[in-house]
Design a protein around this motif. Sequence first.
Motif, mmCIF file in Angstrom:
data_model
loop_
_atom_site.group_PDB
_atom_site.id
_atom_site.type_symbol
_atom_site.label_atom_id
_atom_site.label_comp_id
_atom_site.label_asym_id
_atom_site.label_seq_id
_atom_site.Cartn_x
_atom_site.Cartn_y
_atom_site.Cartn_z
ATOM 1 N N ASP A 103 134.487 -16.585 -41.954
ATOM 2 C CA ASP A 103 134.141 -17.743 -42.884
ATOM 3 C C ASP A 103 133.173 -17.060 -43.933
ATOM 4 O OD1 ASP A 103 132.820 -19.814 -44.236
ATOM 5 O OD2 ASP A 103 132.180 -20.908 -42.404
ATOM 6 N N PRO A 129 132.009 -17.817 -47.452
ATOM 7 C CA PRO A 129 130.909 -18.226 -47.769
ATOM 8 C C PRO A 129 129.729 -18.078 -47.038
ATOM 9 C CG PRO A 129 132.339 -19.783 -48.491
ATOM 10 C CD PRO A 129 133.059 -18.825 -47.524
ATOM 11 N N LEU A 130 129.833 -18.303 -45.585
ATOM 12 C CA LEU A 130 128.584 -18.237 -44.623
ATOM 13 C C LEU A 130 128.389 -16.884 -44.498
ATOM 14 C CD1 LEU A 130 127.252 -20.516 -42.829
ATOM 15 C CD2 LEU A 130 128.747 -19.919 -41.126
ATOM 16 N N LEU A 182 117.337 -9.007 -48.905
ATOM 17 C CA LEU A 182 116.244 -9.449 -49.480
ATOM 18 C C LEU A 182 115.071 -8.898 -49.052
ATOM 19 C CD1 LEU A 182 117.415 -13.113 -51.101
ATOM 20 C CD2 LEU A 182 117.355 -10.875 -52.370
ATOM 21 N N PHE A 183 114.915 -9.329 -47.650
ATOM 22 C CA PHE A 183 113.590 -9.263 -47.212
ATOM 23 C C PHE A 183 112.792 -7.905 -47.145
ATOM 24 C CE2 PHE A 183 116.033 -12.826 -45.462
ATOM 25 C CZ PHE A 183 115.087 -13.924 -45.863
ATOM 26 N N ILE A 206 111.219 -7.073 -50.530
ATOM 27 C CA ILE A 206 110.093 -7.781 -50.995
ATOM 28 C C ILE A 206 108.895 -7.367 -50.251
ATOM 29 C CG2 ILE A 206 109.121 -10.145 -50.660
ATOM 30 C CD1 ILE A 206 112.039 -11.314 -51.054
ATOM 31 N N VAL A 232 105.361 -6.004 -51.607
ATOM 32 C CA VAL A 232 103.913 -6.599 -50.911
ATOM 33 C C VAL A 232 103.037 -5.435 -50.671
ATOM 34 C CG1 VAL A 232 102.914 -7.999 -49.128
ATOM 35 C CG2 VAL A 232 104.899 -8.923 -50.519
ATOM 36 N N GLU A 258 99.294 -5.321 -51.923
ATOM 37 C CA GLU A 258 98.518 -6.109 -51.151
ATOM 38 C C GLU A 258 97.860 -5.116 -50.035
ATOM 39 O OE1 GLU A 258 97.257 -9.347 -50.708
ATOM 40 O OE2 GLU A 258 96.070 -8.567 -49.167
ATOM 41 N N THR A 282 95.842 -4.772 -47.677
ATOM 42 C CA THR A 282 95.006 -5.233 -46.696
ATOM 43 C C THR A 282 96.117 -5.309 -45.356
ATOM 44 O OG1 THR A 282 95.488 -7.453 -46.867
ATOM 45 C CG2 THR A 282 93.495 -6.617 -47.959
ATOM 46 N N TRP A 336 97.368 -7.664 -44.240
ATOM 47 C CA TRP A 336 98.444 -8.545 -44.778
ATOM 48 C C TRP A 336 99.917 -8.046 -44.909
ATOM 49 C CZ3 TRP A 336 97.814 -13.173 -42.029
ATOM 50 C CH2 TRP A 336 96.528 -13.461 -41.808
ATOM 51 N N VAL A 364 101.250 -7.558 -41.731
ATOM 52 C CA VAL A 364 102.032 -8.849 -41.037
ATOM 53 C C VAL A 364 103.379 -9.360 -41.856
ATOM 54 C CG1 VAL A 364 101.495 -11.302 -40.966
ATOM 55 C CG2 VAL A 364 99.731 -9.566 -40.559
ATOM 56 N N VAL A 365 103.310 -9.164 -43.186
ATOM 57 C CA VAL A 365 104.353 -9.324 -44.045
ATOM 58 C C VAL A 365 105.758 -8.356 -43.595
ATOM 59 C CG1 VAL A 365 105.523 -9.743 -46.154
ATOM 60 C CG2 VAL A 365 103.362 -10.523 -45.826
ATOM 61 N N THR A 401 112.672 -11.279 -39.112
ATOM 62 C CA THR A 401 113.814 -12.017 -39.944
ATOM 63 C C THR A 401 114.889 -11.116 -40.251
ATOM 64 O OG1 THR A 401 112.016 -12.984 -41.265
ATOM 65 C CG2 THR A 401 114.086 -13.379 -42.033
ATOM 66 N N GLY A 461 96.086 -11.662 -49.486
ATOM 67 C CA GLY A 461 95.953 -11.615 -48.176
ATOM 68 C C GLY A 461 96.730 -12.826 -47.323
ATOM 69 N N SER A 462 96.117 -13.517 -46.440
ATOM 70 C CA SER A 462 96.590 -14.550 -45.802
ATOM 71 C C SER A 462 97.531 -15.748 -46.617
ATOM 72 C CB SER A 462 95.804 -15.259 -45.142
ATOM 73 O OG SER A 462 94.515 -15.656 -45.673
ATOM 74 N N LEU A 496 99.011 -14.969 -49.368
ATOM 75 C CA LEU A 496 100.375 -14.642 -49.770
ATOM 76 C C LEU A 496 101.308 -14.691 -48.613
ATOM 77 C CD1 LEU A 496 102.123 -13.141 -51.914
ATOM 78 C CD2 LEU A 496 101.062 -11.089 -51.217
ATOM 79 N N ALA A 497 100.685 -14.069 -47.441
ATOM 80 C CA ALA A 497 101.612 -14.052 -46.244
ATOM 81 C C ALA A 497 102.177 -15.685 -45.761
ATOM 82 C CB ALA A 497 100.975 -13.541 -45.174
ATOM 83 N N LEU A 502 104.762 -16.586 -48.499
ATOM 84 C CA LEU A 502 106.243 -15.910 -48.122
ATOM 85 C C LEU A 502 106.880 -16.695 -46.956
ATOM 86 C CD1 LEU A 502 105.303 -12.523 -48.760
ATOM 87 C CD2 LEU A 502 106.618 -13.610 -50.159
ATOM 88 N N LEU A 511 110.437 -18.109 -46.809
ATOM 89 C CA LEU A 511 111.690 -18.122 -45.771
ATOM 90 C C LEU A 511 112.311 -19.375 -45.604
ATOM 91 C CD1 LEU A 511 113.178 -15.925 -43.854
ATOM 92 C CD2 LEU A 511 111.260 -16.254 -42.656
ATOM 93 N N VAL A 514 125.150 -25.922 -47.299
ATOM 94 C CA VAL A 514 126.405 -25.525 -46.540
ATOM 95 C C VAL A 514 126.704 -27.047 -45.998
ATOM 96 C CG1 VAL A 514 127.403 -24.759 -44.529
ATOM 97 C CG2 VAL A 514 126.069 -23.166 -45.985
ATOM 98 N N ARG A 558 130.147 -29.209 -47.419
ATOM 99 C CA ARG A 558 131.338 -29.100 -46.678
ATOM 100 C C ARG A 558 131.702 -30.477 -45.876
ATOM 101 N NH1 ARG A 558 131.442 -23.123 -43.763
ATOM 102 N NH2 ARG A 558 132.069 -21.895 -45.950
#
Lengths: 117, 143
Positions: A64, A66-67, A77-78, A81, A85, A89, A91, A93, A96-97, A104, B16-17, B19-20, B23, B27, B38, B42
């Motif tokens: 499929d 497009p899917l 992307l992740f 990004i 960060v 950043e 710290t 965080w 965490v990101v 993900t 810090g928090s 920004l997290a 994000l 997502l 979709v 469809r």
Amino acid sequence: MHFILTWAVFTVTAVVLGWSSFRAIRNEPVILKQLWVALAAEVLLLAQAVLAAVLLLGEKHAVDGPLFWGYQVTILLFLPIAGLVAFAERTKWSSVVLAGAAITVAVLQWRLGVIWG
Amino acid sequence: MSDPLDSRKPKDLPTGSGLALALLYGLFAIAASARALVQITRDFSDAPVAYSLSALAAAVYIIATAALLKRAHRVALFAVAFEMLGVLVVGSLSLLHPEYFPRATVWSGFGAGYGWLPLLLPILGLAWLRYNWNRGPHGPESN
């Protein structure tokens, strides 16, 4: 095609996840060595995109479209990004990101495998 | 010479928090938008109510993400409170009256298809806004 690449991506993202979670718990930001590991995962994902394009253009496999490409482009992307960060950043965080980005990517990679069939 | 890019220094973004959290909302803005796109392009006629709710959820996540990134905490509060209401109402209805939802939305079963994160997200958002209310440039202290 996805079997080996998928497990390679799972392994590398698990390292990124474990390492960044550990540093997050210890109140520490992302360090450059972690970004090299994240880059390795990104290279695997790019290789997977190229391989998928070759197999699909050669009509060795049908999906499929497009899917599949929606997921395949989004998954790229992740980590970049999270890398940006990490620079901005300084710290815990950023850790965490990066951990969130690794989770993900793993989930999307699993979905990609299901879509590929 | 000053370039328009110069005024978008990173310091304008949350840190810090905040920004997290922004994000994490980003997502879900991507996930919900992709799902709605979709579904609607469809087979919209299969489940117009469920698919419209997917689009609504996507819009709410996009507004919340933008508000958190711009530190517009009052706008973020409206978006996150609406999201809390949406996930509770749609989650309950999807369990009590599954016939209304022949197809899933992001909020079906309280977001079970997304690891219940859609339920956790507005709780996190409200807690964060409560804790940071007087720290943003647009908080009530600017009145």
